[in-house]
Write a protein that holds these residues in place. Structure first.
Motif, mmCIF file in Angstrom:
data_model
loop_
_atom_site.group_PDB
_atom_site.id
_atom_site.type_symbol
_atom_site.label_atom_id
_atom_site.label_comp_id
_atom_site.label_asym_id
_atom_site.label_seq_id
_atom_site.Cartn_x
_atom_site.Cartn_y
_atom_site.Cartn_z
ATOM 1 N N VAL A 149 -26.188 -1.034 -50.480
ATOM 2 C CA VAL A 149 -27.645 -1.143 -50.548
ATOM 3 C C VAL A 149 -28.161 -1.897 -49.319
ATOM 4 O O VAL A 149 -27.587 -2.914 -48.909
ATOM 5 N N HIS A 150 -29.258 -1.388 -48.744
ATOM 6 C CA HIS A 150 -29.886 -2.055 -47.603
ATOM 7 C C HIS A 150 -30.378 -3.453 -47.990
ATOM 8 O O HIS A 150 -30.766 -3.706 -49.134
ATOM 9 N N LYS A 151 -30.402 -4.364 -47.016
ATOM 10 C CA LYS A 151 -31.136 -5.620 -47.162
ATOM 11 C C LYS A 151 -32.545 -5.406 -46.619
ATOM 12 O O LYS A 151 -32.749 -4.675 -45.636
ATOM 13 N N ASN A 152 -33.499 -6.038 -47.232
ATOM 14 C CA ASN A 152 -34.870 -6.000 -46.720
ATOM 15 C C ASN A 152 -35.091 -7.131 -45.718
ATOM 16 O O ASN A 152 -35.786 -6.959 -44.719
ATOM 17 N N ASP A 153 -34.456 -8.250 -45.996
ATOM 18 C CA ASP A 153 -34.541 -9.422 -45.119
ATOM 19 C C ASP A 153 -33.139 -9.743 -44.604
ATOM 20 O O ASP A 153 -32.295 -10.257 -45.338
ATOM 21 N N ALA A 154 -32.896 -9.431 -43.350
ATOM 22 C CA ALA A 154 -31.559 -9.642 -42.783
ATOM 23 C C ALA A 154 -31.156 -11.110 -42.799
ATOM 24 O O ALA A 154 -29.961 -11.441 -42.741
ATOM 25 N N ASN A 155 -32.138 -12.014 -42.885
ATOM 26 C CA ASN A 155 -31.840 -13.438 -42.876
ATOM 27 C C ASN A 155 -31.613 -14.013 -44.273
ATOM 28 O O ASN A 155 -31.310 -15.215 -44.405
ATOM 29 N N ALA A 156 -31.772 -13.201 -45.291
ATOM 30 C CA ALA A 156 -31.527 -13.680 -46.656
ATOM 31 C C ALA A 156 -30.065 -14.098 -46.782
ATOM 32 O O ALA A 156 -29.164 -13.422 -46.269
ATOM 33 N N PRO A 157 -29.786 -15.228 -47.437
ATOM 34 C CA PRO A 157 -28.400 -15.713 -47.505
ATOM 35 C C PRO A 157 -27.496 -14.757 -48.270
ATOM 36 O O PRO A 157 -27.921 -14.105 -49.225
ATOM 37 N N ALA A 158 -26.254 -14.704 -47.843
ATOM 38 C CA ALA A 158 -25.277 -13.851 -48.519
ATOM 39 C C ALA A 158 -24.822 -14.499 -49.817
ATOM 40 O O ALA A 158 -24.604 -15.714 -49.865
ATOM 41 N N PRO A 159 -24.670 -13.715 -50.881
ATOM 42 C CA PRO A 159 -24.143 -14.282 -52.124
ATOM 43 C C PRO A 159 -22.647 -14.536 -51.989
ATOM 44 O O PRO A 159 -21.995 -14.012 -51.073
ATOM 45 N N GLU A 160 -22.117 -15.334 -52.885
ATOM 46 C CA GLU A 160 -20.670 -15.501 -52.934
ATOM 47 C C GLU A 160 -20.025 -14.155 -53.254
ATOM 48 O O GLU A 160 -20.468 -13.450 -54.158
ATOM 49 N N THR A 161 -19.004 -13.791 -52.510
ATOM 50 C CA THR A 161 -18.360 -12.492 -52.712
ATOM 51 C C THR A 161 -17.611 -12.470 -54.042
ATOM 52 O O THR A 161 -16.778 -13.342 -54.313
ATOM 53 N N THR A 162 -17.933 -11.477 -54.850
ATOM 54 C CA THR A 162 -17.235 -11.244 -56.118
ATOM 55 C C THR A 162 -16.939 -9.763 -56.227
ATOM 56 O O THR A 162 -17.865 -8.939 -56.238
ATOM 57 N N ILE A 163 -15.656 -9.408 -56.278
ATOM 58 C CA ILE A 163 -15.247 -8.011 -56.425
ATOM 59 C C ILE A 163 -14.518 -7.887 -57.751
ATOM 60 O O ILE A 163 -13.485 -8.537 -57.963
ATOM 61 N N PRO A 164 -15.019 -7.093 -58.682
ATOM 62 C CA PRO A 164 -14.421 -7.020 -60.016
ATOM 63 C C PRO A 164 -13.065 -6.327 -60.009
ATOM 64 O O PRO A 164 -12.802 -5.440 -59.190
ATOM 65 N N GLU A 165 -12.209 -6.748 -60.918
ATOM 66 C CA GLU A 165 -10.944 -6.044 -61.134
ATOM 67 C C GLU A 165 -11.206 -4.873 -62.076
ATOM 68 O O GLU A 165 -11.814 -5.041 -63.129
ATOM 69 N N LEU A 166 -10.738 -3.707 -61.683
ATOM 70 C CA LEU A 166 -10.993 -2.491 -62.448
ATOM 71 C C LEU A 166 -9.675 -1.796 -62.778
ATOM 72 O O LEU A 166 -8.732 -1.833 -61.984
ATOM 73 N N PRO A 167 -9.584 -1.170 -63.947
ATOM 74 C CA PRO A 167 -8.342 -0.476 -64.304
ATOM 75 C C PRO A 167 -8.106 0.727 -63.396
ATOM 76 O O PRO A 167 -9.061 1.361 -62.927
ATOM 77 N N ALA A 168 -6.851 1.029 -63.141
ATOM 78 C CA ALA A 168 -6.510 2.197 -62.316
ATOM 79 C C ALA A 168 -6.880 3.496 -63.008
ATOM 80 O O ALA A 168 -7.212 4.489 -62.352
ATOM 81 N N PHE A 169 -6.811 3.480 -64.338
ATOM 82 C CA PHE A 169 -7.186 4.668 -65.111
ATOM 83 C C PHE A 169 -7.459 4.256 -66.547
ATOM 84 O O PHE A 169 -7.089 3.154 -66.973
ATOM 85 N N VAL A 170 -8.121 5.142 -67.283
ATOM 86 C CA VAL A 170 -8.358 4.930 -68.712
ATOM 87 C C VAL A 170 -7.138 5.469 -69.448
ATOM 88 O O VAL A 170 -6.836 6.668 -69.382
ATOM 89 N N ALA A 171 -6.422 4.607 -70.131
ATOM 90 C CA ALA A 171 -5.160 4.979 -70.781
ATOM 91 C C ALA A 171 -5.399 5.961 -71.926
ATOM 92 O O ALA A 171 -6.491 6.019 -72.516
ATOM 93 N N ALA A 172 -4.350 6.701 -72.267
ATOM 94 C CA ALA A 172 -4.463 7.731 -73.297
ATOM 95 C C ALA A 172 -4.932 7.165 -74.630
ATOM 96 O O ALA A 172 -5.725 7.798 -75.341
ATOM 97 N N ASP A 173 -4.462 5.971 -74.976
ATOM 98 C CA ASP A 173 -4.833 5.398 -76.273
ATOM 99 C C ASP A 173 -6.241 4.804 -76.277
ATOM 100 O O ASP A 173 -6.715 4.309 -77.298
ATOM 101 N N GLN A 174 -6.918 4.864 -75.114
ATOM 102 C CA GLN A 174 -8.294 4.369 -75.031
ATOM 103 C C GLN A 174 -9.318 5.496 -74.903
ATOM 104 O O GLN A 174 -10.518 5.231 -74.820
ATOM 105 N N LEU A 175 -8.837 6.723 -74.894
ATOM 106 C CA LEU A 175 -9.748 7.863 -74.808
ATOM 107 C C LEU A 175 -10.474 8.051 -76.129
ATOM 108 O O LEU A 175 -9.880 7.909 -77.202
ATOM 109 N N SER A 176 -11.752 8.358 -76.048
ATOM 110 C CA SER A 176 -12.551 8.598 -77.254
ATOM 111 C C SER A 176 -12.540 10.098 -77.553
ATOM 112 O O SER A 176 -13.118 10.893 -76.802
ATOM 113 N N ILE A 177 -11.882 10.469 -78.638
ATOM 114 C CA ILE A 177 -11.746 11.878 -79.016
ATOM 115 C C ILE A 177 -12.391 12.070 -80.383
ATOM 116 O O ILE A 177 -12.018 11.385 -81.344
ATOM 117 N N PRO A 178 -13.373 12.950 -80.502
ATOM 118 C CA PRO A 178 -14.009 13.152 -81.805
ATOM 119 C C PRO A 178 -12.983 13.518 -82.870
ATOM 120 O O PRO A 178 -12.120 14.387 -82.655
#
Length: 355
Positions: A149-178
């Motif tokens: 996403v673009h910044k509107n104000d280039a001088n606005a302070p940067a937030p602390e970097t936070t990168i979430p941990e995400l699963p590599a895939f949705v496991a078979a036992d977590q699939l929602s099957i009607p």
């Protein structure tokens, strides 16, 4: 007197970690939406266009296409998340929790789960987890995406970097099957497919033969159908002064095109259960012709189901190039310039002898 009643949307510096954003304009799905989606994509999955077929596998009526649900839910998030996007970068942990039918109304909210300003100081990456619910407040879809996403104000302070941990895939036992989904009366003639879950082998590659050219009218109509008002897709005047010099095609249009093109060879893939990960590797533009190939990443048995299995697939979208001519998707750790999509997803498919 100038009015200040309109909003230019959120820029990178306006996002706060862990905030929850409730998106406007709930959307009731109509039969017209379904017809227009088929007109734009050529999708031929009988579960989504044949009432008798849907009823034969346990549904009361044909559910709308999984990707139509995704695009409409995604579109709700755009005004608050990505209207000022440089590009939508990727997806993870996309779970199709419950089928959606004509007449259902979808509402969506998002939580900011990660922020990272880029080194140029002009933009940053926002990570959100979004959830769409129906009119009964039942979750039907959840997903994570990250967008630059673009910044509107280039001088606005940067937030602390936070990168979430995400699963590599949705496991078979977590699939929602009607629970009502059954393949006892599965009609192979309706799909035109002869291959079942057991017929696919890990590592095999299917080069799908057909291509689909994305016209200006196609991508304009589709983006409006999804109410996706991101400026890089909507505003040709604005994009004339961009690096690309023209509007980009919304990446979801490419996903739907590839899914429709992959029907030959995967005819009996009933529905999408999850999207494990996805990358828009290069931009697409009006006039591009999309092709695709599929690699089988894994084949899973499902808990308490001997009539149904899951295939984890890699769907690669290519522009203006025959899939058979592309040996490697990456060159020196960067995607080949003709590769526009790299999507890891999971489908449900009947098993032999139990259909």
């Amino acid at each position: 007197m100038q009015s200040n009643k309109t909003s230019s949307g959120r820029f990178f510096e306006h996002f706060t970690l862990n905030e929850v954003i409730n998106h406007a304009t709930p959307r009731t799905i109509t039969a017209g939406d379904v017809a227009l989606y088929i007109a734009l994509t050529g999708s031929r999955n009988p579960l989504h266009c044949s009432e008798p077929f849907a009823q034969s596998v346990g549904y009361q009526s044909a559910p709308i296409d999984d990707l139509l649900t995704f695009h409409i839910a995604f579109g709700k998030t755009v005004p608050d998340i990505s209207v000022n996007a440089v590009a939508n970068l990727g997806y993870a942990d996309v779970r199709f929790l419950q089928p959606v039918s004509v007449g259902d109304t979808l509402s969506t909210s998002s939580q900011v789960i990660g922020l990272k300003q880029n080194s140029n100081g002009k933009n940053g990456v926002v990570y959100v987890r979004s959830t769409s619910v129906n009119q009964h407040n039942q979750p039907v879809l959840s997903w994570v995406r990250w967008v630059m996403v673009h910044k509107n104000d280039a001088n606005a302070p940067a937030p602390e970097t936070t990168i979430p941990e995400l699963p590599a895939f949705v496991a078979a036992d977590q699939l929602s099957i009607p629970a009502y989904l059954t393949t006892g009366n599965f009609d192979q003639q309706a799909t035109g497919g002869q291959f079942y879950w057991e017929d696919y082998q890990t590592g095999e590659r299917i080069n799908h033969a057909a291509g689909l050219t994305i016209n200006q009218s196609d991508h304009s109509l589709a983006t409006r159908l999804y109410q996706n008002n991101a400026r890089l897709h909507f505003d040709a005047h604005l994009m004339q002064s961009s690096t690309f010099g023209k509007r980009l095609v919304y990446g979801g249009i490419v996903i739907s095109a590839c899914r429709a093109l992959s029907y030959e060879g995967l005819e009996n893939a009933i529905s999408i259960a999850a999207i494990n990960a996805g990358t828009h590797a290069n931009p697409s533009f009006a006039g591009d012709t999309i092709y695709t190939f599929t690699e089988v990443l894994d084949r899973w048995e499902l808990p308490n189901r001997n009539d149904l299995g899951a295939l984890r697939l890699r769907m690669v979208g290519i522009k203006n190039m025959n899939p058979a001519d592309l040996a490697e998707t990456k060159q020196f750790n960067s995607y080949h310039p003709n590769v526009v999509l790299d999507l890891d997803y999971t489908v449900l498919m009947p098993r032999k002898g139990n259909k």
